[in-house]
Each structure stands twice: as structure tokens, then as C-alpha cells.
Scaffold this active site. Structure first.
Site, short mmCIF file in Angstrom:
data_model
loop_
_atom_site.label_atom_id
_atom_site.label_comp_id
_atom_site.label_asym_id
_atom_site.label_seq_id
_atom_site.Cartn_x
_atom_site.Cartn_y
_atom_site.Cartn_z
N SER A 1 -4.45 -2.82 0.87
CA SER A 1 -5.70 -3.00 1.62
C SER A 1 -6.70 -3.85 0.83
O SER A 1 -7.71 -4.29 1.37
CB SER A 1 -6.32 -1.65 1.96
OG SER A 1 -6.54 -0.91 0.77
N GLU A 2 -6.43 -4.08 -0.45
CA GLU A 2 -7.33 -4.89 -1.29
C GLU A 2 -6.95 -6.36 -1.32
O GLU A 2 -7.38 -7.11 -2.19
CB GLU A 2 -7.37 -4.35 -2.72
CG GLU A 2 -7.79 -2.91 -2.86
CD GLU A 2 -9.20 -2.64 -2.36
OE1 GLU A 2 -9.82 -3.55 -1.78
OE2 GLU A 2 -9.66 -1.51 -2.53
N THR B 1 0.84 -1.19 0.00
CA THR B 1 0.00 0.00 0.00
C THR B 1 0.89 1.25 0.00
O THR B 1 2.09 1.17 0.28
CB THR B 1 -0.93 -0.03 1.25
OG1 THR B 1 -1.87 1.02 1.14
CG2 THR B 1 -0.15 0.10 2.55
ZN ZN Z 1 -8.98 0.27 -6.46
#
Ligand code: ZN
Length: 230
Positions: free
Chosen positions: A75-76, A45
Site C-alpha cells: 500500500s506504500e 502487502t
Molecule cells: Zn511503514
């Protein structure tokens, strides 16, 4: 089988290409490669995808916990883990915000019209998943109905995710989605669309099975559960 170092270099290269093509802005986007059954190499990130070095990447386990790397994982990561869990054939994932395809995703318009033969061959159609808050399990849930049937998904008010057996193929699908979105936009500007006829789609699907085998996830037309998207 490429080494981990090679995978790191590939993620850096395709991250730079995402940035150069303006498929991401600022720190947006993320890429990953499945190293083995329990380890995923993924981008961190808070770092431009155009300025990554191989050492910036992070390795996580199947639960998304960091096992190596100094930076914090994207964060994904939940979206990546879901796709790897649901699709054992997938080895790499690319997520970005290419402006035209994301425009369709922000307008609530899926890219499901069979307008271009190469897109039907390669991707089938590109459905639109409903909105889910980034960085939460809600986002992964919105993708779940589509992951088994498609290799590219528009994410409402957010962006696009594509995946494949290599990072190169996952990235190429991202280019195809954005290019097809631009073509679709032109048909909207011209006020007219001339979709391929069902008989021609049938022929393309047959040809695709010959080229790629029957395992390719590229549904056309939409399976029933996907038509309920609002
Ligand atoms: Zn995105």
C-alpha cells in the site's frame, strides 16, 4: 546489469535481514528496485519480509499498476513512485520501522545533530517529515520537500525510508540510521551532546565530495525549507 531474477533474490535477502534485525514486525516494511524506466519490482502487502520468496514479488508500472505477480502490491507504493520520480539516480528503496529511529520519529526529534563523523560523511543528517496517513497520497506529500536533499528520512509516528543506487546501499543506510539513533539515544541518556564543530564538518564534507562526488544527496546543514518542520 543484474537480471530481474538477481534483483528478486536481493530483495528477498535484504527483506530477511530487515526482519532478523527487528527493523520490521509482522507484515511491516517494503522494498523495491527500479528495473527500467517504466517498471518497478516491489514487495507485496500482507507478507512477512522475513518469509518472502522471489516469486512473491510484484512488478508495477510508473503509475503503480500491477503488470505481473499474483499478490497485491504494498500500500506504500505511492511513496516509492514519488522517490523514483524525483530522484533519477535512485535505483532501490527500503522502508522499515527500526525501533530506536522510529522512537525518535514518534518523539518528534529529527536526527540532525552532527554527532558522528561517519554519519555526516554518509548521510549528512536525517530530517523528520511530518505525519501522513499510510497508504494515502498524503504520506508521499510529506516526504516531497526532503527527497531531493537526503537519502534517509524519518517519518513522524511511523518509521524510516532510505534509498540509493542499489538495494544493498539503500539497506545499509537503514542500518546506519538505526545505529546512529541508538548512539543519539545514549547521548540523551547521558544528558550531554558534543556536536562536531563547523570547521570539522567542513572538512568531512570536502572528504565526502572526494569519495562520492558532488552528486550525493546528503545535506548538512538542513536546507531552509526543511527547518520549518513541526
Ligand atoms: Zn511503514
Amino acid at each position: 546489469m543484474p537480471t530481474e531474477r538477481k534483483y528478486r533474490e536481493e530483495i528477498v535477502r535484504y527483506g530477511r535481514m530487515l526482519h532478523e534485525r527487528c527493523f520490521v514486525a509482522a507484515m511491516d516494511g517494503n522494498l523495491s528496485v527500479r528495473l527500467n524506466d517504466n517498471h518497478i519490482l516491489v514487495t507485496p502487502t500482507c507478507l512477512s519480509k522475513g518469509a518472502m520468496r522471489p516469486a512473491d514479488l510484484v512488478i508495477v508500472d510508473g503509475e503503480g499498476h500491477r503488470v505481473s505477480g499474483r499478490r497485491n502490491v504494498t500500500s506504500e507504493i505511492g511513496m516509492h513512485l514519488l522517490i523514483y520520480r524525483m530522484r533519477p539516480d535512485v535505483r532501490a528503496i527500503v522502508h522499515a520501522h527500526p525501533p530506536t529511529a522510529t522512537g525518535f520519529a514518534a518523539a518528534g526529534i529529527p536526527l540532525t545533530e552532527p554527532l558522528v563523523c561517519e554519519v555526516v560523511m554518509g548521510l549528512g543528517c536525517i530530517p523528520l517529515a511530518r505525519y501522513g496517513t499510510p497508504g494515502t497520497s498524503e504520506l508521499a506529500q510529506t516526504l516531497e520537500p526532503y527527497v531531493p536533499h537526503y537519502d534517509a528520512i524519518l517519518m513522524s509516528n511511523h518509521g524510516v525510508v532510505t534509498y540509493g543506487d542499489t538495494i544493498e546501499h539503500a539497506y545499509m543506510k537503514m542500518e546506519t540510521v538505526e545505529h546512529f539513533a541508538q548512539i543519539s539515544l545514549v547521548t540523551h541518556m547521558l544528558g550531554r551532546q558534543q556536536p562536531l564543530k563547523p570547521v570539522d564538518i567542513e572538512k568531512l564534507l570536502l572528504a565526502r565530495t572526494r569519495y562520492f562526488g558532488s552528486k550525493i544527496a546528503a545535506s548538512m546543514p538542513l536546507p531552509p525549507q526543511s527547518q520549518k518542520v513541526s
